[in-house]
Design a protein around this motif. Structure first.
Motif, PDB file in Angstrom:
ATOM      1  N   GLU A 146     -53.974  26.090 103.608  1.00 30.27           N
ATOM      2  CA  GLU A 146     -54.811  25.733 104.758  1.00 30.27           C
ATOM      3  C   GLU A 146     -54.083  24.800 105.715  1.00 30.27           C
ATOM      4  O   GLU A 146     -54.265  24.883 106.934  1.00 30.27           O
ATOM      5  N   LYS A 147     -53.251  23.911 105.188  1.00 32.87           N
ATOM      6  CA  LYS A 147     -52.501  23.007 106.068  1.00 32.87           C
ATOM      7  C   LYS A 147     -51.524  23.777 106.938  1.00 32.87           C
ATOM      8  O   LYS A 147     -51.411  23.511 108.149  1.00 32.87           O
TER       9      LYS A 147
ATOM     10  N   GLN B 162     -58.219  11.491 117.841  1.00 40.37           N
ATOM     11  CA  GLN B 162     -57.032  10.671 118.103  1.00 40.37           C
ATOM     12  C   GLN B 162     -56.404  10.240 116.780  1.00 40.37           C
ATOM     13  O   GLN B 162     -57.121   9.849 115.851  1.00 40.37           O
ATOM     14  N   ILE B 163     -55.087  10.308 116.729  1.00 36.80           N
ATOM     15  CA  ILE B 163     -54.339   9.834 115.560  1.00 36.80           C
ATOM     16  C   ILE B 163     -53.270   8.879 116.064  1.00 36.80           C
ATOM     17  O   ILE B 163     -52.409   9.263 116.863  1.00 36.80           O
ATOM     18  N   THR B 164     -53.344   7.629 115.625  1.00 36.16           N
ATOM     19  CA  THR B 164     -52.410   6.593 116.076  1.00 36.16           C
ATOM     20  C   THR B 164     -51.704   5.983 114.872  1.00 36.16           C
ATOM     21  O   THR B 164     -52.344   5.641 113.878  1.00 36.16           O
ATOM     22  N   VAL B 165     -50.396   5.873 114.964  1.00 37.46           N
ATOM     23  CA  VAL B 165     -49.602   5.103 114.000  1.00 37.46           C
ATOM     24  C   VAL B 165     -48.753   4.132 114.815  1.00 37.46           C
ATOM     25  O   VAL B 165     -47.736   4.519 115.396  1.00 37.46           O
TER      26      VAL B 165
ATOM     27  N   PHE C  10     -56.337  16.977 120.583  1.00 39.82           N
ATOM     28  CA  PHE C  10     -55.882  16.060 119.538  1.00 39.82           C
ATOM     29  C   PHE C  10     -54.809  15.175 120.179  1.00 39.82           C
ATOM     30  O   PHE C  10     -53.731  15.653 120.535  1.00 39.82           O
ATOM     31  N   TYR C  11     -55.130  13.907 120.353  1.00 43.32           N
ATOM     32  CA  TYR C  11     -54.190  12.966 120.953  1.00 43.32           C
ATOM     33  C   TYR C  11     -53.418  12.261 119.842  1.00 43.32           C
ATOM     34  O   TYR C  11     -54.006  11.630 118.960  1.00 43.32           O
ATOM     35  N   LEU C  12     -52.091  12.374 119.894  1.00 45.16           N
ATOM     36  CA  LEU C  12     -51.215  11.755 118.903  1.00 45.16           C
ATOM     37  C   LEU C  12     -50.421  10.643 119.589  1.00 45.16           C
ATOM     38  O   LEU C  12     -49.916  10.831 120.700  1.00 45.16           O
ATOM     39  N   ARG C  13     -50.305   9.501 118.913  1.00 47.90           N
ATOM     40  CA  ARG C  13     -49.604   8.365 119.516  1.00 47.90           C
ATOM     41  C   ARG C  13     -48.903   7.565 118.419  1.00 47.90           C
ATOM     42  O   ARG C  13     -49.498   7.229 117.405  1.00 47.90           O
TER      43      ARG C  13
ATOM     44  N   LEU D 120     -52.894  15.250 111.009  1.00 44.84           N
ATOM     45  CA  LEU D 120     -53.586  16.249 111.814  1.00 44.84           C
ATOM     46  C   LEU D 120     -54.025  17.431 110.949  1.00 44.84           C
ATOM     47  O   LEU D 120     -55.151  17.938 111.099  1.00 44.84           O
ATOM     48  N   CYS D 121     -53.152  17.876 110.058  1.00 44.14           N
ATOM     49  CA  CYS D 121     -53.494  19.002 109.188  1.00 44.14           C
ATOM     50  C   CYS D 121     -54.700  18.688 108.308  1.00 44.14           C
ATOM     51  O   CYS D 121     -55.575  19.546 108.116  1.00 44.14           O
TER      52      CYS D 121
END
Length: 497
Positions: free
Chosen positions: A272-273, A219-222, A342-345, A253-254
């Protein structure tokens, strides 16, 4: 910032930095205070000139006074020293320019000749609206002020779609070769983001587990508590997907998902990214409803005070359908990450300010403690970027005492501030500016990264358009629309709060 790594790099022969948009909000809050801090640390080259360029009229004295106020009001205000600032101010000149024409930037040539004569490259920092990137680069080319020794720093957004990003990049590269271009994302200069690279690639214990065999979800949250803060005109044409996901969240995420680069060099890291971006599964009309949720904040409470809804903000369009919140379930189609969501929020007017990355590992394959009533929780690696920078690894642990086997989850905490031993917490732009000075583009975004990210984002936007998906209202001070809570729950997961 890893001081030892950075300070061992040699300074380049740059002789000046020219900042377009020198009187703007970003320059006032971040750029001038960061340059002042670098000068305090002796990291600006001797004789290095700072030339502010903007459309408004001002004398050098008036402009320096504004910078003095900006430094004192900034996160670096504690560094302020009158004698040090006087030394810093001696580097500064201000010129009024018309950035859209070659003749309109001629005052820059005269300022460079007076303040920074001799050889060495010039750094052009474009702290301007994206519509001015092409005209400024064209004016620099036509005037001959930019040359092969020059560098250009470009702020996001680079375009609003893959087509406009390509057009903007073409305009940049018509004047500057790709190795002269530094597309900045200040999130990549944060201490905790730097430590994500160290955590992954300097510790042998994580790499065997950093894949679909051991990881359940990411999970990635901003999250932001503020509203549009007077930027309604810009934000309504962008929205959360273009403003935050395309740049900040996809860059994070990268860094989480990339393969180990062959070396810590600009080409190796960025190669790689971009492979990660190429591997993102497209979100199309068929699945945009199940894999994305959008929202727009309504009136509510933030910081204990009532706040207006997005459509009630100053200058707002009362019928706007621009999203201020977006949640996405993304998947990466490669061998390392196949099957891992991958959950992005991200969103504005949310419950608390928080930027974090959550790596949840799979549960133990069997619970041998079940017969004594103990349950297991999965291990979680939490990387917090703001407001506090720290890394926490949650492990199962036996509670102290004479109990048979009572278990609880405990966190092993690594506070960046504690490890720094009282060192000053730096603005991320300090690191990025220093890397520009030294010609190190490892943490900057390459052209093909920008365009690959936009291609994925364009697919989502097209899916919203064709399906008629509109933002759902959510109260200011909440965690977004209720449908966002259900997004990971449909797949057996839940948001980390």
């Amino acid at each position: 910032m890893n001081e030892n790594m950075t300070l061992d790099l040699p300074l380049t022969t740059c002789r000046a930095l020219v900042m377009f948009g020198a009187t703007g909000d970003l320059a006032r809050r971040m750029l001038w205070p960061s340059l002042y801090a670098l000068d305090c640390d002796g990291l600006l080259p001797p004789g290095f000139a700072l030339i502010g360029a903007a459309h408004s009229k001002a004398s050098d004295t008036e402009f320096v006074a504004r910078i003095r106020e900006a430094v004192q009001a900034s996160a670096n205000g504690g560094l302020f020293d009158a004698a040090v600032f006087d030394r810093f101010a001696a580097r500064i000149r201000y010129v009024s320019v018309d950035a859209g024409t070659a003749g309109g930037i001629e005052p820059i040539r005269a300022a460079l000749a007076e303040s920074a004569p001799g050889e060495g490259g010039v750094i052009f920092y474009l702290s301007t609206p994206p519509t001015l990137i092409g005209p400024i680069c064209g004016a620099l080319r036509e005037s001959g002020i930019a040359d092969r020794a020059s560098r250009v720093v470009v702020e996001k957004p680079i375009g609003t779609s893959v087509a406009s990003a390509h057009e903007t990049n073409e305009a940049i590269n018509a004047t500057f070769a790709e190795d002269q271009v530094f597309r900045i994302d200040h999130y990549l200069g944060k201490e905790a983001v730097q430590n994500l690279l160290a955590l992954r690639f300097a510790n042998a214990i994580f790499e065997p587990l950093w894949n679909a065999n051991a990881i359940e979800q990411v999970q990635i949250t901003v999250a932001e508590t503020v509203g549009v803060e007077g930027r309604w005109g810009y934000y309504d044409n962008a929205g959360a997907l273009r403003d935050m996901v395309q740049s900040h969240l996809l860059q994070l995420l990268c860094l989480v998902a990339m393969e180990p680069p062959a070396s810590f060099t600009p080409s190796a890291v960025r190669n790689e990214k971009v492979k990660v971006l190429w591997s993102l599964r497209p979100i199309t009309q068929a699945d945009v409803g199940a894999h994305t949720v959008t929202g727009q904040y309504a009136e509510g409470y933030a910081g204990g005070k009532p706040v207006p809804g997005y459509r009630e903000e100053e200058g707002a369009n009362r019928s706007s359908d621009t999203e201020t919140f977006v949640a996405i379930r993304a998947e990466i189609d490669n061998w390392r990450w196949a099957g891992v969501p991958f959950y992005l929020r991200t969103g504005k007017r949310l419950q608390r300010r928080s930027s974090e990355i959550v790596i949840q590992f799979k549960s133990a394959p069997t619970n041998i403690f079940a017969e004594v009533g103990a349950s297991l929780a999965p291990n979680v690696l939490l990387i917090k970027l703001q407001p506090d920078e720290m890394i926490t690894l949650s492990l199962m642990h036996k509670k102290a005492g004479l109990n048979e086997m009572a278990l609880e989850q405990v966190g092993l905490d690594l506070s960046i501030e504690d490890v720094a031993g009282g060192s000053r917490r730096r603005i991320a732009y300090e690191r990025m500016l220093l890397d520009v000075l030294r010609g190190n583009s490892s943490l900057f975004v390459r052209r093909d990264e920008v365009e690959a990210a936009w291609q994925w984002i364009d697919g989502i936007i097209e899916g919203w358009r064709t399906t008629g998906q509109k933002p759902r209202p959510y109260g200011a001070g909440s965690w977004g629309p209720s449908a966002a809570i259900g997004l990971p729950e449909r797949f057996g997961h839940s948001w980390h709060e």
